[in-house]
Scaffold this motif. Sequence first.
Motif, PDB file in Angstrom:
ATOM      1  N   GLY A  62      28.320  40.161  29.047  1.00  0.00           N
ATOM      2  CA  GLY A  62      28.653  40.057  30.459  1.00  0.00           C
ATOM      3  C   GLY A  62      29.861  40.884  30.876  1.00  0.00           C
ATOM      4  O   GLY A  62      29.843  41.549  31.918  1.00  0.00           O
ATOM      5  N   THR A  63      30.903  40.863  30.083  1.00  0.00           N
ATOM      6  CA  THR A  63      32.110  41.621  30.420  1.00  0.00           C
ATOM      7  C   THR A  63      31.830  43.122  30.367  1.00  0.00           C
ATOM      8  O   THR A  63      32.261  43.875  31.256  1.00  0.00           O
ATOM      9  N   LEU A  64      31.109  43.558  29.353  1.00  0.00           N
ATOM     10  CA  LEU A  64      30.778  44.984  29.247  1.00  0.00           C
ATOM     11  C   LEU A  64      29.891  45.437  30.405  1.00  0.00           C
ATOM     12  O   LEU A  64      30.089  46.520  30.959  1.00  0.00           O
ATOM     13  N   CYS A  65      28.936  44.604  30.791  1.00  0.00           N
ATOM     14  CA  CYS A  65      28.085  44.951  31.945  1.00  0.00           C
ATOM     15  C   CYS A  65      28.917  45.064  33.221  1.00  0.00           C
ATOM     16  O   CYS A  65      28.700  45.981  34.021  1.00  0.00           O
ATOM     17  N   ALA A  66      29.869  44.166  33.402  1.00  0.00           N
ATOM     18  CA  ALA A  66      30.734  44.238  34.580  1.00  0.00           C
ATOM     19  C   ALA A  66      31.541  45.532  34.569  1.00  0.00           C
ATOM     20  O   ALA A  66      31.688  46.196  35.596  1.00  0.00           O
ATOM     21  N   ALA A  67      32.058  45.906  33.405  1.00  0.00           N
ATOM     22  CA  ALA A  67      32.825  47.147  33.297  1.00  0.00           C
ATOM     23  C   ALA A  67      31.956  48.354  33.643  1.00  0.00           C
ATOM     24  O   ALA A  67      32.377  49.251  34.388  1.00  0.00           O
ATOM     25  N   MET A  68      30.734  48.387  33.132  1.00  0.00           N
ATOM     26  CA  MET A  68      29.829  49.499  33.422  1.00  0.00           C
ATOM     27  C   MET A  68      29.483  49.536  34.904  1.00  0.00           C
ATOM     28  O   MET A  68      29.468  50.614  35.512  1.00  0.00           O
ATOM     29  N   ASN A  69      29.215  48.380  35.494  1.00  0.00           N
ATOM     30  CA  ASN A  69      28.910  48.327  36.927  1.00  0.00           C
ATOM     31  C   ASN A  69      30.071  48.852  37.758  1.00  0.00           C
ATOM     32  O   ASN A  69      29.873  49.594  38.723  1.00  0.00           O
ATOM     33  N   LEU A  70      31.277  48.469  37.394  1.00  0.00           N
ATOM     34  CA  LEU A  70      32.469  48.915  38.111  1.00  0.00           C
ATOM     35  C   LEU A  70      32.582  50.438  38.065  1.00  0.00           C
ATOM     36  O   LEU A  70      32.794  51.091  39.094  1.00  0.00           O
ATOM     37  N   LEU A  71      32.409  51.014  36.896  1.00  0.00           N
ATOM     38  CA  LEU A  71      32.495  52.468  36.746  1.00  0.00           C
ATOM     39  C   LEU A  71      31.363  53.183  37.478  1.00  0.00           C
ATOM     40  O   LEU A  71      31.587  54.214  38.124  1.00  0.00           O
ATOM     41  N   GLU A  72      30.172  52.657  37.400  1.00  0.00           N
ATOM     42  CA  GLU A  72      29.041  53.293  38.079  1.00  0.00           C
ATOM     43  C   GLU A  72      29.165  53.203  39.596  1.00  0.00           C
ATOM     44  O   GLU A  72      28.720  54.102  40.304  1.00  0.00           O
ATOM     45  N   ARG A  73      29.769  52.140  40.095  1.00  0.00           N
ATOM     46  CA  ARG A  73      29.954  52.009  41.540  1.00  0.00           C
ATOM     47  C   ARG A  73      30.811  53.133  42.112  1.00  0.00           C
ATOM     48  O   ARG A  73      30.668  53.487  43.279  1.00  0.00           O
ATOM     49  N   VAL A  74      31.706  53.690  41.305  1.00  0.00           N
ATOM     50  CA  VAL A  74      32.531  54.806  41.787  1.00  0.00           C
ATOM     51  C   VAL A  74      31.936  56.155  41.384  1.00  0.00           C
ATOM     52  O   VAL A  74      32.562  57.189  41.583  1.00  0.00           O
TER      53      VAL A  74
END
Length: 184
Positions: free
Chosen positions: A136-148
């Motif tokens: 879950g934490t890794l997915c959140a990190a990836m989502n955050l980076l992809e959003r930008v």
Amino acid sequence: MSTYRDEDPRIHGIKTKIRVVPNFPKQGIMFQDITTLLLDPKAFKDTIDLFVERYKGKNISVVAGIEARGFIFGPPIALAIGAKFVPLRKPRKLPGEVISEEYILEYGRDCLEMHVGAVEPGERALVVDDLIATGGTLCAAMNLLERVGAEVIECACVIELPELKGRLLLSMWYIYGVMLKTGS
């Protein structure tokens, strides 16, 4: 899917330096303590070297470290491969304007934040943390980076807890490098 296995003789030395603490922080948890790895300069260097060997020459411009143990492994990897280091922090820890990503944990909700402008569209990113649990934490990190607008290349973690099946969640979207497996 890329995974370091026991072929490299450094892996055994690294594994022996990770202490397992039963029933911490609560009953039934077998906590994987990397602080004992950090006490051994050779094992710590071998850990960083394995990641650097994997990511050198992959045109990664951002190493994003997840609070707090991603801050231990991420900066030396970033320096060695010529990338910038971007901290992904818990809420209200970064001054200035941030972008946030909330996620669900097995015991509640949490959030990661990153400075606005720290990562530019088109940059190639590596996410670093100490372990993969549920993912879950890794997915959140990836989502955050992809959003930008970043392209996440991989997630690099020292330990995998396979019984928590985080790899299944992550493998739907990403190839990633995991060095050590513990548990079953």
